[in-house]
Design an enzyme around this catalytic site. Structure first.
Site, short mmCIF file in Angstrom:
data_model
loop_
_atom_site.label_atom_id
_atom_site.label_comp_id
_atom_site.label_asym_id
_atom_site.label_seq_id
_atom_site.Cartn_x
_atom_site.Cartn_y
_atom_site.Cartn_z
N GLY A 667 0.79 -1.23 0.00
CA GLY A 667 0.00 0.00 0.00
C GLY A 667 0.82 1.27 0.00
CD GLU A 670 -1.21 7.77 -5.21
OE1 GLU A 670 -2.40 7.48 -5.50
OE2 GLU A 670 -0.90 8.41 -4.19
CG ASP A 681 3.89 13.64 -3.36
OD1 ASP A 681 4.46 13.16 -2.37
OD2 ASP A 681 2.94 14.44 -3.26
CE LYS A 685 5.72 14.76 0.04
NZ LYS A 685 5.95 13.37 0.48
#
Length: 817
Positions: A667, A670, A681, A685
């Protein structure tokens, strides 16, 4: 009748002079008699220009260019603000003064000599020119305007540069002048005076304020207004303490203490004539005339603040005189300080050990060497006899002083001061406190001044006993976890932090609800489910605003772009924002800047610690470094838990395909792992960090090295991606093999240096702080001026509902702090 004094910035431009005239119009509106007396400084920068011309002349240098600049500044104002038919008389008067000044400077050039008397005469032209100019402009609106040369009525001794006023004679002359010109508006030159021989003298630094007070005392004015470029006297220097705020009122004693220790809004001697006559002094801002400002008067209303303000002097030196010959030696201190007084060396602060073995005192840096020399000359015999040590000098120091009459009745003030300094690593070199207990002064390193001011300001002015009203958007994993954490810590927050958090509104994508008294967190899910109000984001924002609750916080626990559209509106409504939604800060730079500016301009907070590294203290660490004066040289980071997990497990016999598959099964990725492996992503940041570090970068400026071969990126489906990835095993195995052969590991690292941001696949050895990274942890390394040899490293879990909610929780409490 009032005295209105306008400083250099208030007369420094066409626009500011127009504002000055509007202030005067409002002041005289409906007043037939007792027109105000207007005291004026030289135009901003003119005094320094005059000094430079005089010094140039004394050195034999040409001053013509500066004189032409001076003349042009005044002539430009006249031509802009006076009607054409009225310009010639004003320009003629000014031209006469400039011709006189030129002759005077030519004399200095010829003699190569600049005496204190001549210096005062040169400086007087600044006030005389500005006052003639403005009195002529004002005559268009006030027919009774009259120019007054203060040197004709303020009489002093011949201590040029710092003349002492003959108060009795001066007050007689001022009253006589005023009586002879009843109903006229007097425009008076500040700063300058005259001795018995009719020679020009000056009243020292801040002398225009002093002129206003002298006139006020002589005429028993109802009020003395000092118009400057700040909103009154503030709790600290706003250039260093962003939280500083204006003080509504001060006593004369408090104002004198603050102004003596660096608060340059008002000059200390100004208050003496006003103090003797108990005339209120009001500090006003020419550029915000509607602001009430600060009133300084004999008595103030009771205040619950332990101190009124924190003042500072940012550049001093200290001299330490010590030796056994001082112990029990009567008259030593008198001899020492009389010597300094004779040489006109101003002593800013004095402290002496109880053993009488040493005396430490502070002076301005320009007086340091001379003070040391004359002390060693005066005490030459004691030095030869070894009864005194040579004078010790410490430079690059600063003074911080906390001031307030309430200090005398408030225990723990000293403790709070030194605790705030100590916990922030600020070393105190010397301490001084008078028996009146109105002031505690400490000498610290000038390098630490900004940090110390902010630490002490927070300690004395932050009020923790408050209620926060939170409006929460998003009830997914993070939102639910946050409510559980808040509910479990309610009692702790109240007892230990003096904070109560009330959830006044909740909304998800289906429903919303509100309660100004606070929604119970014991059963909020059932209550929301029973709500009749359908979710409507604009309506949620509108209702939050209309409830108009104090200490309001909007919490965005979503990953949706929709709430971002309302951030600016929320901030402009004086509502703070706490968000884990990184879309807002990683959008365009203009948007990022807009949010920060809106928060600052409206006095609210915009906290987003969880935008980078979930609950890890990354954003706050970066801001604290910069706010304390440190400079970031380099940032290295791994800020993707997914990619961190993959490369931490891609070792030994593992192949890249199986490692990515494992990450998806656990998990960490994505649904399409490429969404993580593209580094988008991670880029967001790094972009937020770069912007918080002061760089105006856009997303396109962050260079991203693809981890994946192009064939993997082009695969049509997730299954096709895995097939292509399997086919590329040899490529990734080669990278791993090369790293292992060199005793290194693969890391996907973001770097910010010299305003350039990049994310690349690197091989690092065991000397690198990222070598031992494990699991899905994030890690960041700050290399700064202070953390140069050993970078500051923050490491830990950078994803997950628990740590992200904890980060939002911490931001929320920090709003209350």
């Amino acid at each position: 009748m009032k005295i209105l004094k306008f400083g250099g910035t208030s007369v420094g431009s066409v626009q500011s002079i127009q504002t000055l005239l509007n202030i005067l119009k409002n002041e005289v509106k409906g007043t037939a008699t007792d027109k105000p007396v207007v005291v004026l400084s030289a135009m901003s920068g003119v005094t320094n220009l005059l000094i430079a011309m005089a010094e140039d002349a004394a050195k034999g240098n040409d001053f013509a260019a500066k004189l032409a600049e001076l003349e042009k500044r005044h002539f430009d104002v006249v031509k802009s603000l006076l009607e054409i038919q009225n310009q010639n008389p004003a320009l003629t008067r000014l031209k006469i003064l400039f011709n006189q000044l030129e002759d005077l400077l030519q004399g200095i050039l010829t003699l190569r000599e600049l005496t204190p008397k001549t210096r005062d005469l040169v400086l007087s032209y600044g006030e005389r020119c500005s006052t003639i100019m403005i009195s002529k402009i004002a005559a268009q609106f006030f027919s009774e305007a009259l120019f007054v040369d203060a040197s004709e009525v303020i009489k002093t001794d011949s201590s040029f540069g710092q003349a002492k006023v003959n108060t009795e004679l001066t007050e007689q002359l001022i009253r006589g002048l005023h009586n002879e010109n009843k109903g006229k508006m007097l425009f008076v030159t500040g700063f300058i005076a005259g001795n018995d021989e009719g020679q020009i003298t000056t009243l020292g630094r801040g002398g225009s304020d002093y002129t206003a007070a002298i006139f006020g005392a002589a005429l028993n004015a109802s009020e003395i207004q000092i118009w400057t470029d700040v909103n009154g006297m503030m709790t600290a220097d706003p250039r260093m303490v962003k939280k500083a705020f204006s003080l509504a009122e001060l006593t004369y004693t408090e104002a004198m203490e603050l102004s003596y220790f660096g608060a340059k809004v008002i000059y200390p001697p100004t208050m003496i004539p006003a103090f003797l006559k108990k005339i209120p002094i009001v500090i006003k801002n020419t550029f915000e005339p509607e602001f009430e400002g600060t009133i300084i008067q004999h008595d103030c209303k009771p205040s619950n603040m332990a101190i009124k303000g924190i003042s500072s002097i940012n550049n001093i030196s200290i001299l330490n005189v010590e030796g056994s010959g001082m112990v029990g030696k009567s008259g030593f201190s008198g001899r020492l300080f009389s010597l300094l007084a004779r040489e006109q060396i101003n002593v800013i602060l004095i402290t002496q050990s109880s053993s009488e073995h040493s005396i430490t005192f502070a002076v301005s840096p320009g007086d340091t060497e001379r003070a040391s020399q004359i002390i060693e000359q005066e005490f030459e015999l004691e030095l030869l006899a070894k009864k005194l040590e040579h004078v010790e000098i410490e430079r690059d120091l600063a003074i911080l002083a906390v001031v307030g009459e309430n200090m005398k009745e408030t225990p723990g003030v000293s403790g709070k001061l030194f605790h705030a300094l100590g916990r922030n690593g600020v070393n105190v070199r010397a301490i001084a406190q008078g028996s009146s207990e109105y002031n505690i002064s400490v000498i610290i390193s000038a390098h630490d001044l900004a940090k110390a001011l902010n630490a002490v300001h927070d300690a004395f002015f932050v009020e923790l006993t408050k209620t926060l009203y939170a409006f929460c958007l998003g009830t997914g994993n993070i939102g639910k976890t946050l409510f559980r954490q808040l509910n479990g810590h309610t009692t702790f927050l109240q007892e230990n932090n003096g904070i109560q958090v009330k959830i006044a509104g909740i909304s998800n994508t289906r429903k919303m609800m509100f309660n100004a008294d606070g929604i119970s967190l014991d059963n909020w899910e059932a209550t929301l489910e029973q709500s009749d109000e359908k979710a409507d984001l604009p309506a949620f924002i509108a209702q939050m605003k209309s409830m108009n609750l104090p200490n309001c916080v909007f919490i965005d626990n979503t990953a949706s772009p929709k709430p971002i559209e309302y951030y600016e509106e929320v901030l402009k409504s004086t509502i703070s924002i706490v968000t884990c939604n990184k879309i807002g800060n990683s959008g365009s730079y203009n948007q990022y800047r807009t949010f920060r500016d809106a928060a600052r301009d409206h006095g609210v907070d915009f906290f987003y610690e969880t935008n980078v590294g979930a609950g890890l203290p990354i954003i706050r660490t970066l801001k604290d470094l910069m706010n304390s004066g440190d400079r970031v040289q380099r940032i290295e980071a791994i800020l993707s838990g997914t990619i961190s997990f993959i490369f931490n497990n891609f070792k030994g016999d593992a192949n890249f395909h199986d490692t990515v598959k494992l990450a998806q099964e656990k998990g960490y990725t994505e649904p399409d792992p490429r969404d993580d492996l593209r580094g988008t992503d991670f880029m967001r940041k790094m972009l937020i960090l770069a912007r918080d570090a002061g760089y105006t970068l856009e997303a396109s400026d962050v260079k991203i090295e693809n981890i994946l071969p192009q064939a993997c990126l082009d695969a049509g489906s997730v299954d096709d991606f895995y097939k292509t990835l399997k086919a590329e095993d040899a490529y990734f195995a080669g990278l791993k093999s090369k790293a292992e052969s060199e005793g290194k590991v693969l890391r996907y690292i973001g770097i910010l240096e010299n305003g350039q941001a990049s994310i690349t696949l690197q091989m690092v050895d065991e000397g690198h702080p990222f070598f031992t990274l494990s699991g899905s942890d994030n890690i960041i390394s700050f290399t700064t001026d202070r953390y140069k040899e050993r970078p500051l490293v923050v490491k830990g879990p950078g994803a997950g509902a628990e740590v992200t909610a904890a980060g939002v929780f911490a931001d929320l409490i920090n709003v209350g702090a």
